[in-house]
Structures are given as C-alpha cells and as structure tokens.
Design a protein around this motif. Structure first.
Motif, PDB file in Angstrom:
ATOM      1  N   LYS A 145      35.558  20.658 111.753  1.00 41.78           N
ATOM      2  CA  LYS A 145      36.061  20.279 110.437  1.00 41.78           C
ATOM      3  C   LYS A 145      34.951  20.537 109.407  1.00 41.78           C
ATOM      4  O   LYS A 145      33.778  20.377 109.738  1.00 41.78           O
ATOM      5  N   TYR A 151      42.077  22.710 112.427  1.00 42.96           N
ATOM      6  CA  TYR A 151      43.342  22.022 112.135  1.00 42.96           C
ATOM      7  C   TYR A 151      44.513  22.814 112.721  1.00 42.96           C
ATOM      8  O   TYR A 151      45.452  22.229 113.274  1.00 42.96           O
ATOM      9  N   PHE A 167      46.553  12.392 109.386  1.00 36.80           N
ATOM     10  CA  PHE A 167      45.184  12.491 109.875  1.00 36.80           C
ATOM     11  C   PHE A 167      44.323  11.478 109.141  1.00 36.80           C
ATOM     12  O   PHE A 167      44.385  11.366 107.916  1.00 36.80           O
ATOM     13  N   ASP A 169      40.424  10.106 108.470  1.00 41.51           N
ATOM     14  CA  ASP A 169      39.015  10.497 108.568  1.00 41.51           C
ATOM     15  C   ASP A 169      38.234   9.783 107.470  1.00 41.51           C
ATOM     16  O   ASP A 169      38.744   9.599 106.367  1.00 41.51           O
ATOM     17  N   THR A 175      39.637  15.231 104.973  1.00 40.35           N
ATOM     18  CA  THR A 175      41.027  14.879 104.664  1.00 40.35           C
ATOM     19  C   THR A 175      41.637  15.897 103.706  1.00 40.35           C
ATOM     20  O   THR A 175      42.818  16.219 103.823  1.00 40.35           O
ATOM     21  N   ALA A 178      42.684  18.785 105.777  1.00 40.52           N
ATOM     22  CA  ALA A 178      43.906  18.494 106.524  1.00 40.52           C
ATOM     23  C   ALA A 178      45.124  18.672 105.632  1.00 40.52           C
ATOM     24  O   ALA A 178      46.123  19.293 106.031  1.00 40.52           O
ATOM     25  N   THR A 179      45.048  18.150 104.426  1.00 39.29           N
ATOM     26  CA  THR A 179      46.156  18.282 103.463  1.00 39.29           C
ATOM     27  C   THR A 179      46.436  19.746 103.164  1.00 39.29           C
ATOM     28  O   THR A 179      47.600  20.166 103.089  1.00 39.29           O
ATOM     29  N   ASN A 184      49.528  15.321 106.378  1.00 44.12           N
ATOM     30  CA  ASN A 184      49.262  14.158 105.542  1.00 44.12           C
ATOM     31  C   ASN A 184      47.902  13.581 105.930  1.00 44.12           C
ATOM     32  O   ASN A 184      47.495  13.671 107.086  1.00 44.12           O
ATOM     33  N   SER A 185      47.212  12.986 104.979  1.00 46.24           N
ATOM     34  CA  SER A 185      45.882  12.479 105.319  1.00 46.24           C
ATOM     35  C   SER A 185      45.606  11.137 104.663  1.00 46.24           C
ATOM     36  O   SER A 185      46.161  10.808 103.608  1.00 46.24           O
ATOM     37  N   HIS A 187      42.148   8.878 103.685  1.00 47.71           N
ATOM     38  CA  HIS A 187      40.695   8.767 103.623  1.00 47.71           C
ATOM     39  C   HIS A 187      40.323   7.348 104.030  1.00 47.71           C
ATOM     40  O   HIS A 187      40.576   6.392 103.295  1.00 47.71           O
TER      41      HIS A 187
END
Length: 205
Positions: A145, A151, A167, A169, A175, A178-179, A184-185, A187
């Motif tokens: 990451k 991902y 996700f 993180d 994050t 990921a988005t 979806n993320s 934080h």
C-alpha cells in the motif's frame, strides 16, 4: 457508499495491534532526543517500509550499517527485538474483528504492509491474526500500500466486489488509494469511532 457491505478488510498495525519502534528504543537510548534522532535519521519509516515491500532484513541491515556504522548494534536490534515494538492488541478493535468473523453476513480479510520475515512472528505474538478468511501480506507479495496493484490483488484473489467492501486503515493515504480502487474506506482513529463508521455503512456488529 450505499451498497450493501459484505466484505470487511482490516489493516493490522495501528488498527488491531499497537506497533511503534519507540517502545523498543526507549529501552535502548537514555533520552527522547536520542530516540527521535535515531528513528528520524537511521531506522526511518522509509527504510522500514522497504522491508514491507519485500526487501530482506539482512539487506536492509547491511545498507543501513554501511551508512551509520556507529549505530550497527542499534540497527540490528530493530528486527532482533522486533516483538518489543508492540504494546499489545488494540482490544476494542479486536472485539469488533471477532464479532464480524462470527457473523454469517460478512467475509473478513486483512491487507497489511508487513515484512514477510516477521509475519510468522507476528502471528505467534497475536493469535487472532490467524482468524481472517484470508490475508494479503505486502512483504510476501513484494508490493505494498498505497499502490494500486495490491488493492487489485486482494480484489481478485478473494473475488471481492469493491463497492460491497470496506477497508479500514489508520494511514489516510492508504484509505484514499482504496477509494480510488473502488473500495469504500474508513480512516481509523479510535475503536469507538470505527464502530460508529461501520454502523453508518449499515454493518451490523
């Protein structure tokens, strides 16, 4: 973020376990100033993350000792006494993880930046890391990451529908990535806030 969430993906360090090199080096150096200098100039986050990306510990130590021979012993301690960098589990987060694992409504995975050579040590230290349905360990995959490829790897390996996944993180940059990849993320800041954020996504715990 209105899709039905069926997959939860956890980061580990900073979310389920409290890891910080500070915990070790406060036993090694006598002042905070020395600790800060060492971790900002010698065993830096940029140096450490290369092991998370697949570089061996032996190679990492060789490079850094050549650069800072005066600190050869302290450099070696980073991985020799790596377990001492943990204060323990983040208990309320682990409670959330365990409840989700027991639910028939969710698949639960982990996506972690973690050295391949310390992964088994971590699993022995924290047995709940063995409970996931699957784990992507950056050091094993030689990718990390926040790069897109890791991902896409977890999406493809575990047949995840990105819009139906979330996700978690503690690193905001991860994050955002990921988005960008359709996931979806959340934080992560505290376990209490995580619970609220999951409930906003209609994740039942």
């Amino acid at each position: 973020m209105n899709s039905k969430i069926d997959t939860i993906i956890f980061d580990l360090g900073g979310v389920l376990v409290d890891w910080n090199p500070q915990y070790l080096y406060e036993k090694i150096f006598s002042t905070q100033e020395e600790i800060d200098w060492f971790l900002n100039n010698v065993c830096t986050p940029d140096w450490n993350i290369e092991q998370d990306a697949g570089r061996t510990i032996a190679e990492a130590n060789t490079i850094k000792i050549k650069e800072f021979p005066k600190y050869s012993n302290e450099i070696k301690l980073f991985y020799d006494r790596w377990e001492e960098m943990f204060s323990g589990p983040i208990h309320k987060s682990v409670e959330i993880q365990q409840k989700l694992l027991k639910s028939p409504n969710y698949r639960v995975y982990a996506l972690t930046n973690w050295s391949a050579e310390t992964w088994d040590r971590g699993r022995n230290l924290f047995p709940f890391l063995n409970d996931f349905e699957g784990v992507i360990v950056s050091g094993q995959e030689k990718m990390r990451k926040p790069y897109d490829e890791i991902y896409q790897l977890i999406i493809n390996r575990f047949n995840i529908t990105p819009e139906n996944s979330v996700f978690i993180d503690d690193n905001y940059e991860n994050t955002v990535a990921a988005t960008k990849n359709g996931i979806n993320s959340i934080h992560f800041k505290t376990s209490e806030k995580l619970l609220i954020d999951l409930q906003k996504l209609n994740v039942i715990i």
